[in-house]
Design an enzyme around this catalytic site. Structure first.
Site, PDB file in Angstrom:
ATOM      1  N   SER A 133       0.829  -1.209   0.000  1.00  0.00           N
ATOM      2  CA  SER A 133       0.000   0.000   0.000  1.00  0.00           C
ATOM      3  C   SER A 133       0.860   1.255   0.000  1.00  0.00           C
ATOM      4  O   SER A 133       1.819   1.351   0.757  1.00  0.00           O
ATOM      5  CB  SER A 133      -0.879  -0.017   1.252  1.00  0.00           C
ATOM      6  OG  SER A 133      -1.517   1.215   1.408  1.00  0.00           O
ATOM      7  N   CYS A 186     -10.706  -0.135  10.369  1.00  0.00           N
ATOM      8  CA  CYS A 186     -11.574  -0.769   9.383  1.00  0.00           C
ATOM      9  C   CYS A 186     -12.881  -1.298   9.943  1.00  0.00           C
ATOM     10  O   CYS A 186     -13.834  -1.492   9.233  1.00  0.00           O
ATOM     11  CB  CYS A 186     -10.828  -1.865   8.657  1.00  0.00           C
ATOM     12  SG  CYS A 186      -9.429  -2.502   9.551  1.00  0.00           S
TER      13      CYS A 186
END
Lengths: 163, 365
Positions: free
Chosen positions: B163, B289
């Site tokens: 990422s 998340c």
């Protein structure tokens, strides 16, 4: 022209910052706590309600002190929970003061939630606060009836001994 | 520094696991490609295309270098979530005739678990984690790349997700490493012009990939230095807190975890109330998340945290740009508010009175 637009976007964000997750009223209950604490153990005319569970992340302890006329004169709370839970239980202690035991039973979670502008995901905090009030009132009733029945037993025992 | 220290005008940032700020050097490298070098890297017929193609390939090399791979094995994607999806669904679908068993762990990111669940509905079997030969090994290295040394050959990795915004690069870009020797094949999820070896069609965003490449190059150069700094701050934070508070539990193995991720449980204090109290510091409780649900972090539960402690956890994310002052301020505020919240906690009150909380029958709502 592009620069002016970009500048305005950033300016807007700075002047009216992004909406906070917590309403001002909720934060106020933590920053300026009222009625946090516990009554002395063994104090008379006190009802204690303990609701929730640590595994759920929400535990509220609410205490009421009732005078001889059935009016709630003081209240205390302690809460393990998020900001909304703390605010809900704090507000509950503010609202029960000055009400009679019967009036306090009428306090609804929906009114608590509305006052604190709780988002849908936090509605269960207000429900637990309503439960806490009811638990405290119930505990008070139970204690009082056992005190009353003990007094009755004393009186009849006295009568027996006098006879 | 006392608690009466003037409040910062903007919250301190200590949430490095959710995202990191752009390194100024990364921004510098990206700007030309957002201003004048705006060509499509797949345009073969003019210099606008040639120059952005070169820049993209240079970036690809930087990404490959930091993980010990060949540039041909790097596919640019929109981020680690997309990479995880391609790796799991693409690889599983390609080999479904011969291999239909997927092994995962409980501590994976939601996108990995959800991809596995999706495949389960398509007939694949999900099993428990174990190591065996002949099994493709995919790792979601989003949090690890650039922070600890990762070499795909040393670690026998076949597929890896990376990422950009976790290593001071831009958001919206990531990569998928797909091993060529021995060859690992994946089916594309996205159809289009066949870019990125047909695995991920779509114009490769040069400004983002250049930034990503620069971020990887910097991370590789400064890995050891960053690690030392982060470890120093991490120890400082934990020691300061432990000096003033009791019943603080560190989640995760202190010897085998990345020092930049400090996850502490403050017993008898609920995590979200502490986050609200620490309003001058940007932190998170558990992992970002899953913040929409009321459940405590499944990761913490999976690594053995007690249920009520999982509700009491805060994650401090320390990064390259964190300062000593920020750590000291955070520690002090944390200590102050934990003490305050404990004074408001019925559980703490019970513990102080000597009651064993585990023996109490709680009323479920």
């Amino acid at each position: 022209m592009f620069n002016a637009l970009a500048r305005r976007v950033v300016q807007d964000l700075r002047q009216s910052p992004a909406k906070r997750l917590y309403h001002e009223k909720v934060i106020d209950h933590y920053e300026n706590p009222r009625n946090v604490g516990s009554f002395e153990k063994g104090e008379e005319r006190v009802g204690t309600g303990l609701v929730g569970a640590p595994a759920c992340g929400d535990v509220m302890k609410l205490q009421i002190k009732v005078d001889t006329n059935g009016k709630i004169v003081d209240a205390r709370f302690k809460t393990f929970g998020c900001g909304s839970a703390i605010a809900s239980s704090s507000l509950a202690t503010e609202w029960v003061k000055g009400k009679t035991v019967e009036e306090a039973l009428k306090i609804k979670n929906t009114i608590i939630a509305k006052e604190l502008c709780l988002p849908p995901v936090k509605l269960h905090c207000s429900m637990l606060a309503e439960d806490a009030i009811k638990a405290a009132l119930n505990d008070y009733k139970v204690k009082q009836s056992s005190i009353d029945s003990a007094k009755d037993q004393e009186i009849s025992a006295e009568r027996v001994s006098v006879q | 520094m006392s608690v009466s220290t003037p409040r910062p005008s903007r919250a301190l940032y200590l949430d490095a696991q959710s995202t990191t700020p752009l390194d100024p050097r990364v921004l510098d490298s990206m700007l030309p490609f957002m201003i004048s070098m705006y060509g499509n890297p797949h345009s073969r017929t003019h210099s606008y295309g040639w120059e952005t193609e070169k820049a993209t390939e240079d970036a690809r090399k930087s990404v490959a270098d930091i993980i010990g791979a060949d540039p041909k094995e790097i596919i640019f994607t929109s981020g680690a979530t997309e990479s995880n999806n391609i790796a799991l669904k693409g690889c599983a679908k390609f080999y479904r005739e011969k291999k239909d068993h997927i092994i995962t762990t409980q501590t994976e990111h939601k996108c990995v678990l959800d991809s596995c669940r999706y495949l389960e509905n398509e007939g694949f079997q999900i099993g428990e984690l174990c190591r065996s030969k002949g099994v493709f090994f995919h790792t979601d290295a989003a949090q690890a790349v650039g922070k600890i040394p990762i070499n795909v050959n040393d670690l026998n990795i076949d597929l890896m997700s990376i990422s950009g915004h976790k290593i001071y690069g831009p958001k919206g870009v990531g990569a998928l490493y797909v091993r060529r020797r021995p060859r690992v094949r994946v089916e594309a999820l996205q159809s289009g012009g066949g870019q990125e070896r047909g695995i991920r069609s779509g114009t490769v965003p040069t400004p983002l990939t250049v930034g990503f490449g620069t971020a990887c190059a910097i991370a590789q150069q400064e890995l050891e230095y960053d690690h030392k700094w982060v470890e120093y701050l991490s120890k400082r934070l934990v020691n300061k807190i432990n000096a003033e508070l009791t019943k603080v539990i560190r989640n995760g193995d202190p010897d085998h975890s990345y020092p930049g991720c400090v996850n502490l449980s403050f017993a008898y204090v609920e995590g979200e109330s502490l986050l609200m109290a620490l309003k001058d510091v940007a932190l998170s409780s558990g992992s970002a998340c899953t913040s929409a649900s009321l459940e405590p972090s499944y990761v913490l539960r999976a690594i053995g945290s007690d249920e009520d402690l999982a509700h009491s956890s805060i994650r401090f994310g320390i990064g390259r740009f964190s300062t000593e002052e920020e750590i000291d301020y955070t520690a002090e505020k944390c200590i102050h508010h934990v003490k305050r919240l404990r004074a408001m906690s019925p559980l703490w009150e019970m513990v102080e009175e000597g009651i064993d909380i585990k023996t109490i029958k709680w009323s479920q709502h």
